[in-house]
Design a protein around this motif. Structure first.
Motif, PDB file in Angstrom:
ATOM      1  N   ARG A   1     -73.172  29.160  73.396  1.00 44.06           N
ATOM      2  CA  ARG A   1     -72.661  29.026  74.818  1.00 44.06           C
ATOM      3  C   ARG A   1     -73.670  29.247  75.830  1.00 44.06           C
ATOM      4  O   ARG A   1     -74.193  30.182  75.703  1.00 44.06           O
ATOM      5  CB  ARG A   1     -71.340  29.940  74.852  1.00 44.06           C
ATOM      6  CG  ARG A   1     -70.201  29.536  74.059  1.00 44.06           C
ATOM      7  CD  ARG A   1     -69.102  30.258  74.662  1.00 44.06           C
ATOM      8  NE  ARG A   1     -67.850  30.137  73.606  1.00 44.06           N
ATOM      9  CZ  ARG A   1     -67.128  28.858  73.484  1.00 44.06           C
ATOM     10  NH1 ARG A   1     -67.298  27.932  74.239  1.00 44.06           N
ATOM     11  NH2 ARG A   1     -66.189  28.839  72.492  1.00 44.06           N
ATOM     12  N   ILE A   2     -73.490  28.410  76.941  1.00 42.78           N
ATOM     13  CA  ILE A   2     -74.377  28.831  77.952  1.00 42.78           C
ATOM     14  C   ILE A   2     -73.754  29.728  78.827  1.00 42.78           C
ATOM     15  O   ILE A   2     -72.955  29.350  79.890  1.00 42.78           O
ATOM     16  CB  ILE A   2     -74.869  27.115  78.778  1.00 42.78           C
ATOM     17  CG1 ILE A   2     -75.387  26.219  77.465  1.00 42.78           C
ATOM     18  CG2 ILE A   2     -75.773  27.520  79.758  1.00 42.78           C
ATOM     19  CD1 ILE A   2     -75.320  24.848  77.858  1.00 42.78           C
ATOM     20  N   LYS A   3     -74.072  31.007  78.806  1.00 44.94           N
ATOM     21  CA  LYS A   3     -73.605  31.743  79.616  1.00 44.94           C
ATOM     22  C   LYS A   3     -73.846  31.992  80.965  1.00 44.94           C
ATOM     23  O   LYS A   3     -73.147  32.149  82.151  1.00 44.94           O
ATOM     24  CB  LYS A   3     -73.671  33.339  78.915  1.00 44.94           C
ATOM     25  CG  LYS A   3     -72.962  33.467  77.537  1.00 44.94           C
ATOM     26  CD  LYS A   3     -72.248  34.638  77.426  1.00 44.94           C
ATOM     27  CE  LYS A   3     -71.363  34.801  76.152  1.00 44.94           C
ATOM     28  NZ  LYS A   3     -72.283  35.336  74.940  1.00 44.94           N
ATOM     29  N   HIS A   4     -75.170  31.726  81.233  1.00 39.08           N
ATOM     30  CA  HIS A   4     -76.028  31.970  82.660  1.00 39.08           C
ATOM     31  C   HIS A   4     -76.223  30.537  82.978  1.00 39.08           C
ATOM     32  O   HIS A   4     -76.979  29.755  82.156  1.00 39.08           O
ATOM     33  CB  HIS A   4     -76.974  32.889  82.531  1.00 39.08           C
ATOM     34  CG  HIS A   4     -76.576  34.116  82.054  1.00 39.08           C
ATOM     35  ND1 HIS A   4     -75.626  35.359  82.738  1.00 39.08           N
ATOM     36  CD2 HIS A   4     -76.858  34.792  81.073  1.00 39.08           C
ATOM     37  CE1 HIS A   4     -75.373  36.246  82.020  1.00 39.08           C
ATOM     38  NE2 HIS A   4     -75.962  36.086  81.060  1.00 39.08           N
ATOM     39  N   HIS A   5     -76.435  30.185  84.348  1.00 39.69           N
ATOM     40  CA  HIS A   5     -76.843  28.836  84.479  1.00 39.69           C
ATOM     41  C   HIS A   5     -77.223  29.089  85.987  1.00 39.69           C
ATOM     42  O   HIS A   5     -76.515  29.432  86.918  1.00 39.69           O
ATOM     43  CB  HIS A   5     -75.844  27.935  84.241  1.00 39.69           C
ATOM     44  CG  HIS A   5     -76.239  26.373  84.311  1.00 39.69           C
ATOM     45  ND1 HIS A   5     -76.736  25.877  85.389  1.00 39.69           N
ATOM     46  CD2 HIS A   5     -76.596  25.602  83.421  1.00 39.69           C
ATOM     47  CE1 HIS A   5     -77.251  24.493  85.122  1.00 39.69           C
ATOM     48  NE2 HIS A   5     -77.410  24.238  83.777  1.00 39.69           N
ATOM     49  N   ILE A   6     -78.481  28.361  86.294  1.00 37.07           N
ATOM     50  CA  ILE A   6     -78.801  28.678  87.788  1.00 37.07           C
ATOM     51  C   ILE A   6     -78.134  27.644  88.891  1.00 37.07           C
ATOM     52  O   ILE A   6     -77.520  28.203  89.939  1.00 37.07           O
ATOM     53  CB  ILE A   6     -80.385  28.268  87.847  1.00 37.07           C
ATOM     54  CG1 ILE A   6     -80.977  28.799  89.256  1.00 37.07           C
ATOM     55  CG2 ILE A   6     -80.459  26.786  87.579  1.00 37.07           C
ATOM     56  CD1 ILE A   6     -81.266  30.140  88.947  1.00 37.07           C
ATOM     57  N   ILE A   7     -77.470  26.439  88.320  1.00 41.36           N
ATOM     58  CA  ILE A   7     -76.596  25.943  89.196  1.00 41.36           C
ATOM     59  C   ILE A   7     -75.186  25.840  89.167  1.00 41.36           C
ATOM     60  O   ILE A   7     -74.428  26.261  89.805  1.00 41.36           O
ATOM     61  CB  ILE A   7     -76.848  24.177  89.044  1.00 41.36           C
ATOM     62  CG1 ILE A   7     -78.493  23.801  89.076  1.00 41.36           C
ATOM     63  CG2 ILE A   7     -76.321  23.456  90.137  1.00 41.36           C
ATOM     64  CD1 ILE A   7     -79.109  24.124  90.318  1.00 41.36           C
ATOM     65  N   LEU A   8     -74.767  26.303  87.787  1.00 43.47           N
ATOM     66  CA  LEU A   8     -73.352  26.332  87.480  1.00 43.47           C
ATOM     67  C   LEU A   8     -72.890  27.845  87.527  1.00 43.47           C
ATOM     68  O   LEU A   8     -71.647  27.915  87.340  1.00 43.47           O
ATOM     69  CB  LEU A   8     -73.196  25.588  86.107  1.00 43.47           C
ATOM     70  CG  LEU A   8     -73.324  24.057  85.902  1.00 43.47           C
ATOM     71  CD1 LEU A   8     -73.105  23.712  84.694  1.00 43.47           C
ATOM     72  CD2 LEU A   8     -72.298  23.390  87.099  1.00 43.47           C
ATOM     73  N   GLU A   9     -73.763  28.781  87.554  1.00 43.17           N
ATOM     74  CA  GLU A   9     -73.678  30.051  87.766  1.00 43.17           C
ATOM     75  C   GLU A   9     -72.866  30.684  86.495  1.00 43.17           C
ATOM     76  O   GLU A   9     -72.717  29.877  85.465  1.00 43.17           O
ATOM     77  CB  GLU A   9     -72.507  30.254  88.917  1.00 43.17           C
ATOM     78  CG  GLU A   9     -72.970  29.947  90.189  1.00 43.17           C
ATOM     79  CD  GLU A   9     -72.498  30.100  91.375  1.00 43.17           C
ATOM     80  OE1 GLU A   9     -71.039  30.524  91.146  1.00 43.17           O
ATOM     81  OE2 GLU A   9     -72.828  29.922  92.448  1.00 43.17           O
ATOM     82  N   ASP A  10     -72.436  31.922  86.246  1.00 49.98           N
ATOM     83  CA  ASP A  10     -72.127  32.264  85.039  1.00 49.98           C
ATOM     84  C   ASP A  10     -70.801  31.743  84.531  1.00 49.98           C
ATOM     85  O   ASP A  10     -70.028  31.563  85.287  1.00 49.98           O
ATOM     86  CB  ASP A  10     -71.851  33.916  85.200  1.00 49.98           C
ATOM     87  CG  ASP A  10     -73.130  34.639  85.237  1.00 49.98           C
ATOM     88  OD1 ASP A  10     -74.412  33.837  85.365  1.00 49.98           O
ATOM     89  OD2 ASP A  10     -73.327  35.848  85.625  1.00 49.98           O
ATOM     90  N   LEU A  11     -70.403  31.807  83.269  1.00 47.95           N
ATOM     91  CA  LEU A  11     -69.472  31.262  82.663  1.00 47.95           C
ATOM     92  C   LEU A  11     -68.484  32.310  82.780  1.00 47.95           C
ATOM     93  O   LEU A  11     -68.548  33.218  82.465  1.00 47.95           O
ATOM     94  CB  LEU A  11     -69.825  31.017  81.210  1.00 47.95           C
ATOM     95  CG  LEU A  11     -68.899  30.490  80.209  1.00 47.95           C
ATOM     96  CD1 LEU A  11     -68.863  29.014  80.628  1.00 47.95           C
ATOM     97  CD2 LEU A  11     -69.154  30.446  78.801  1.00 47.95           C
TER      98      LEU A  11
END
Ligand code: FAD
Ligand code: SF4
Ligand code: SF4
Ligand code: FES
Lengths: 169, 372, 109
Positions: C3-13
């Protein structure tokens, strides 16, 4: 076709030779005079937010919007407002006069995790090769940037021309 | 049976824009999409869009999607989700299946087809192994479902979708081992290729994938160099250890409904294959059936939205919601913006080919008039 | 877990409600409302079915419900496109062999 005139369409990033012939790339003199925007957008795509973003009117695209962005080196004050406005992440600001030994680059960086201020990071050239170390001075997360962080890093002057970004961490 | 003035099929950027324009004019609109959420491909496009202020340049696709949904809601557009349109009869009777179980009919005076496109595939030994997938599939998983398809990815195809998805895979924390391109030149915008290049991703032009390795799932890939006749040069094989292979070799318009309805088509490879003919108002060869977006030729979300607006305005105007003067004014604004997007080395070809569609459509109309 | 927990554009899951699904008899954790295929991939499962003739494995291919590579038997109903079917608590999911078999279950039609 010489080996450095068609890098963008074969290797993926432009060569200095390709850039130097484009209207968004400052001449050597202005490039080293102080903070200035450097635009690496040489392909006539339909786009002009850089023009709209500049408070000094230093970037002109005009009509049609596929014109290449032209930088007026006299008007640009190196404020960096155009950096996050560019959807192509093709603009950064460099300052050759930052210190006696170091230059400064202010560039867009859209990866997680972000570095912290004071971190030592690895600086890379247009092809992603590691060139030298740099020090993170500022991370601009302003809402206006619409989620494109803009990072300031100082690095040794002798790599001034090559450096365009930092290695992902 | 249900009834409406305008039915829009497909809730992507083109369909949403068409529905919004038609509803703004005062028409009763039903927007139909097979997914549980409208937006089409927009919600996977997390990058900032090109264009000018009028095209919402600098805004991320995902945010444009949210704005469009809000507008549609405020206009009170009726949206049927989980509904797949399966047929069109007598140019206005739609047959659809709701929630995979319920069959419904909708009688609509005007129809806008905005069904988008499907990813192309290429075939090589091992292409059916789990781990080989469309680049759009990978994009859907990382940006919508928030699950990475793998750790190390090989991308096949350097067009905009290939490079954008590569960049987004990096943003999702995956490693992109290489981008392979059969042509000697990279296809995508230079600003996109430069972005992944400085992230350290190598491009292999004049190369193709020879096979995927692995028994039960992808464990590697072999690529090889092509000569100028696009033939593989033996001895040039390179092996990559990857667990995912993404295919980004173009899109094909999803135009089944236009075929079923009996619209005339033309084969234009530059637009993605067979595309329904349409006039400058987006009307097909069948009166009252309009098209917009990728179904009329593969472009981008920005142009899909403008085409959607044209279709929506014209469908509404043909029902008397606009005077011809009002309509022309609105259409000209949209056409100006569309033209602005279809300039330069990338856009020029599309402009020429779109013109070809319109010209062919006109010829057919002249022919019909002669017969009458 | 992928799972992609952190993301610079989509923010935290955002943590969604966790539910249990049963995949080939094994209990797995999933997020309520996510697609079955996403839950399986997040749990490291890549093979969704085996073809009729050659028994070769298939996984996710188009991700948007077009190609039928990802079909599985869900609550006894075969040929369910898992990339566009959301999970529900207690869902019984089975690797599909060939064209599948209809089983009588609660939701079996
Ligand atoms: C997987 C994928 C990823 C892409 N990624 C990018 C990208 O990152 N950047 C970029 O610039 N371009 C991308 N594109 C290109 C695309 O051209 C545009 O971005 C844009 O989304 C096209 O808009 P549209 O409204 O025509 O189609 P879509 O956005 O595809 O919308 C069409 C909608 O219609 C629905 N539909 C189709 N048939 C039916 C039916 N019979 N009944 C009911 N509903 C139906 C579909 O499910 C879909 O929701 C991508 C395309 C695809 C297929
Ligand atoms: S750095 Fe500032 S002044 Fe210079 S071009 Fe960019 S926005 Fe304009
Ligand atoms: S905003 Fe960026 S990509 Fe667009 S024209 Fe300006 S420099 Fe080029
Ligand atoms: S992956 Fe193609 S239908 Fe699910």
């Amino acid at each position: 076709m010489s080996s450095t005139t068609n890098c963008l369409k074969t290797i993926g990033s432009p060569s200095l030779e390709e850039l130097k012939g484009s209207p968004g790339f400052p001449d050597e003199h202005h490039m080293k005079k102080g903070p200035i925007a450097i635009i690496e957008c040489i392909e006539a795509i339909p786009c002009n937010p850089c023009e709209t973003a500049c408070p000094k009117g230093a970037i002109v695209v005009g009509h049609p919007i596929t014109n290449l962005p032209t930088l007026d080196v006299e008007k640009c004050i190196g404020c960096g407002l155009c950096i996050a406005a560019c959807p192509g992440l093709a603009i950064y600001v460099k300052d050759y006069t930052y210190s006696d030994t170091e230059a400064l680059i202010v560039f867009p960086y859209e990866y997680y995790p972000l570095p912290s201020i004071g971190d030592k990071v690895t600086m890379v050239n247009r092809r992603g090769a590691e060139v030298c170390e740099g020090k993170v001075l500022k991370i601009n997360l302003s809402e206006k940037n619409n989620k494109t962080p803009v990072i300031s890093v100082s690095f040794p002057k002798k790599h001034f021309e090559e450096i365009v970004s930092m290695k992902r961490i | 049976m249900y009834k409406t003035s305008i039915a829009v099929i497909g809730g992507g950027p083109a369909g949403l824009s068409a529905a919004i324009e038609a509803a703004k004019a005062g028409a009763q609109v039903v927007l139909i999409d097979e997914n549980s959420r409208p937006g089409g491909q927009l919600f996977k496009q997390i990058h900032k869009f090109f264009g000018s202020k009028e095209h919402k340049a600098g805004v991320r696709g995902i945010d444009i999607g949210k704005q469009l949904l809000k507008e549609a809601q405020e206009l009170g557009i009726e949206v049927w989700l989980n509904t797949e349109v399966c047929g069109i009869e007598q140019n206005k009777l739609l047959w659809a299946v709701k929630n995979k179980t319920e069959s419904v009919q909708l009688l609509s005076e005007r129809i806008v087809l905005a069904t988008g496109a499907m990813e192309n595939s290429i075939h090589f030994p091992g292409w059916t192994l789990p781990g080989v997938m469309g680049a759009g599939a990978a994009q859907t998983f990382i940006n919508i479902h928030r699950v990475a398809p793998g750790k190390k990815v090989l991308m096949i195809g350097s067009g905009n979708v290939g490079v954008i998805v590569s960049y987004q895979l990096l943003q999702a924390g995956c490693e992109v081992t290489a981008i392979v391109e059969a042509s000697p030149r990279l296809g995508g915008y230079g600003v996109h290729t430069a972005k992944v290049c400085r992230a350290g991703v190598p491009f292999y032009t004049s190369h193709t994938i020879l096979r995927a390795l692995g028994e039960n799932k992808v464990e590697g890939a072999v690529i090889g160099r092509l000569n100028d006749k696009w033939e593989f040069i033996p001895g040039t094989e390179k092996v990559f250890e990857v667990d995912t292979i993404c295919i980004a070799t173009g899109l094909t318009p999803l135009a089944e409904l236009a075929w079923i309805a009996g619209c005339k088509f033309k084969y234009i490879p530059e637009l993605g294959g067979f595309v329904p003919l349409h006039d400058e108002n987006m009307e097909t060869t069948i009166q009252g059936i309009y098209v917009a977006g990728d179904i009329t030729g593969i472009e981008e979300a920005s142009s899909a939205m403008e085409e959607g607006r044209l279709a929506g305005i014209n469908a509404a105007a043909s029902l008397g919601f606009y005077s011809s003067k009002q309509k022309e004014k609105l259409c000209n604004e949209v056409r100006e913006r569309l033209d602005a997007l279809r300039q330069g080395p990338f856009g020029k070809m599309r402009r020429i080919k779109k013109q070809e569609l319109i010209t062919s459509r006109r010829e057919i109309r002249c022919h019909q008039q002669q017969i009458v | 877990m992928n799972r992609i927990k952190h993301h610079i554009i989509l923010e935290d899951l955002k943590e969604a409600k966790k539910v249990k699904i049963i995949v080939d008899g094994e209990e797995m954790e999933a997020y309520e409302g996510e697609m079955i295929a996403a839950a399986l991939l997040a749990n490291g499962r890549k093979q969704f079915r085996y073809t009729k003739k050659h028994h070769s494995p298939r996984g996710i291919f188009c991700g948007i419900g077009r190609c039928t590579d990802c079909i599985m038997t869900v609550n006894g109903v075969p040929n369910v496109r898992t990339c566009i079917t959301p999970v529900e608590d207690g869902m019984v999911i089975e690797t599909q062999k060939g064209v599948g078999e209809w089983k009588r279950g609660e939701n079996g039609v």
